[in-house]
Design an enzyme around this catalytic site. Structure first.
Site, PDB file in Angstrom:
ATOM      1  CG  LEU A 123      -1.995  -1.064   1.296  1.00 19.65           C
ATOM      2  CD1 LEU A 123      -2.720  -1.005   2.636  1.00 19.65           C
ATOM      3  CD2 LEU A 123      -2.974  -0.908   0.146  1.00 19.65           C
ATOM      4  N   GLY A 126       6.894   4.297   4.379  1.00 16.69           N
ATOM      5  CA  GLY A 126       7.294   5.496   5.095  1.00 16.69           C
ATOM      6  C   GLY A 126       8.501   5.232   5.962  1.00 16.69           C
ATOM      7  N   GLY A 129       8.412   1.830   7.820  1.00 10.77           N
ATOM      8  CA  GLY A 129       8.608   0.660   6.978  1.00 10.77           C
ATOM      9  C   GLY A 129       7.495   0.590   5.960  1.00 10.77           C
ATOM     10  CB  VAL A 131       1.587   0.171   4.912  1.00 10.74           C
ATOM     11  CG1 VAL A 131       0.193  -0.174   5.437  1.00 10.74           C
ATOM     12  CG2 VAL A 131       2.294   1.126   5.874  1.00 10.74           C
ATOM     13  CG  ASP A 250       3.340  14.498  12.894  1.00 10.19           C
ATOM     14  OD1 ASP A 250       3.628  15.602  12.398  1.00 10.19           O
ATOM     15  OD2 ASP A 250       3.777  13.427  12.450  1.00 10.19           O
TER      16      ASP A 250
END
Length: 478
Positions: A123, A126, A129, A131, A250
């Site tokens: 998918l 980042g 790692g 996804v 964030d």
């Protein structure tokens, strides 16, 4: 995996049997001996699309002024205190407090669920790692055939990446113990030898960042307002409704994920902190976050409050309105920083016309655009006391997705469009073609720094009588 006492071993065995045989769970505690990782950085987009690599811990505090995110590992004691109070039945392991409703997966189960982590199931990627998309039983941990039962997103720790075990723990401690319709649901986890995986509900429409800045088809105005409302509800829950206040720290478009109906859910709690309580007004931390979204007072002092999240929400509101990124070096000089470019327009009565995403054309609500422009102005106030509570933001946003007074039918909008077309036809700036309205079309006013010191210019955008200044909450929520 190391184990504690013999009684603890027996209890762990009973839980393993419960997972496969349906035996009733016990309420005792188990200590797991897990080697910590030294890797310390942040995954940008947890469940949908890739993200830039994160800066290392070695980068100094002032690195927040660079055009890249910076991260700090959340201390386990701080990150887990909310979990302790909200879920008394937990497992303690190297700072990990896991709510019993979370499912425990084996690595082999997740490997099978994602078809051996094959590329077709990828998918995104980042700092944490990769996804992967996977399929599991509706109420268990066993994998199933693709396209059947429950679809999930499996985030797996890259040991060569920037995010490590402690940040993985922080994610479990917050999302595993906080449940709300506007927070991404953490289904389970895997902690086996050096393997670290998290299993989330699958968000089929990916991130808000993807829809705003990567897709050619623009999000309709009503959908943008629906997303803003959902995200605001998620922050309001964290600040004002959770057992203990949580500062998300964030908030940005890549961390807002969308389900099939464009309901917004907050993801990635690696930077979250428990908020101040009692007589405390703030939490002191090393300055971490993503440049372009961080509140100026937090950048300058390291004092973190819930109003820091409100500022970040204001930045995302601007991104929803304008279709521009918070930081974009590809734009002309004076327009790199979205907030600095937009501030002069936010204080103009009709400035919202120049703030609207041109891809929307006239398909925006006039009343809604005015309301959200005013709301963004208050959220981005340099004085945190003038920023609203997120519950107040929710109340302002509630009616906006359903307004249908389209700007395309407004004579004022048509007049302004004609002025703009005339200006583009005379790029030399002929006096005869200059617009007669009071705001600048090109947005090239002198920009002010978000982190100017005490001797900088006083903010002209601070309202004399902010409707949000009288807060119904205690100082702990500010």
């Amino acid at each position: 995996m190391g184990v504690g006492t013999s009684a603890e071993r027996r209890n762990e065995n009973s839980r393993d049997e419960e997972r496969t045989g349906g035996r009733k769970r016990s309420g005792c505690w188990i200590r797991l001996c897990v080697p910590p990782s030294s890797s310390r950085s942040k995954v940008d987009n947890a469940l949908s699309c890739g993200a830039p690599a994160r800066a290392s811990e070695g980068e100094a505090k002032n690195d927040v002024t660079q055009d890249q995110p910076v991260r700090q590992i959340v201390p386990c004691g701080t990150a887990t205190s909310n979990a302790e109070k909200s879920s008394p039945s937990t497992i303690v392991a190297d700072g990990l407090k896991v709510a019993f409703q979370l499912r425990k997966f084996t690595y082999s189960e997740l490997k099978y669920a994602t078809r051996n982590f094959r590329p077709e199931c990828l998918l995104g990627e980042g700092g944490f790692g990769r996804v992967y998309k996977g399929w599991i039983e509706d109420s268990g941990a066993a994998p199933v055939r693709p396209g059947t039962r429950l679809t999930v997103a499996v985030k797996t720790l890259n040991h060569d990446g920037h995010q490590g075990h402690k940040e993985w723990v922080a994610e479990v401690n917050f999302l595993g113990n906080l449940q709300h319709p506007n927070l991404v649901k953490l289904i389970g986890y895997c902690i086996e030898d050096n393997q670290r995986q998290l299993v989330y509900e699958f968000m089929p429409r990916g991130s808000l960042e993807h829809h705003l800045f990567r897709k050619s088809v623009p999000l309709p105005w009503s959908i943008r307002m629906k997303i803003a409302l959902g995200a605001a509800r998620g922050l309001a829950f964290l600040h004002e409704e959770a057992e203990r206040p949580v500062i998300y720290r964030d908030f940005k478009t890549s961390n807002v994920l969308l389900d099939a109906d464009y309901n917004a859910k907050l993801s990635d709690f690696g930077l979250a902190r428990d908020g101040p309580e009692g007589d405390k007004t703030h939490v002191s931390t090393r300055v971490m976050g993503t440049y372009g979204y961080a509140a100026p007072e937090y950048v300058m002092t390291g004092h973190l409050t819930s109003k820091s999240d409100v500022y970040s929400f204001g930045v995302v509101l601007l991104e929803l309105m304008t279709g521009r990124r918070s930081m974009d070096k590809n734009r002309p000089v004076g327009e790199h920083n979205l907030v600095e470019w937009a501030r002069p327009l936010l204080k103009q009565k009709q400035g919202f016309h120049s703030l609207m995403d041109p891809k929307l054309g006239g398909n925006i609500s006039m009343k809604g655009a005015q309301k959200v422009t005013q709301l963004a102005r208050y959220c981005l106030s340099k004085d945190p006391k003038n920023r609203p509570l997120m519950s107040q933001v929710v109340e302002v946003l509630k009616p906006l997705p359903n307004l249908n007074d389209m700007a395309s039918s407004s004579s004022l909008y048509q007049s302004l469009q004609a002025q703009r077309a005339g200006r583009l036809a005379y790029p030399s700036g002929s006096q005869s073609m200059k617009p007669h309205c009071s705001f600048a079309w090109n947005g090239q006013q002198a920009a002010r720094s978000l982190s100017c010191g005490p001797h900088g210019h006083a903010s002209p955008y601070r309202p004399q009588a902010s409707p949000y200044r009288q807060s119904p909450r205690s100082s702990a929520a500010k």
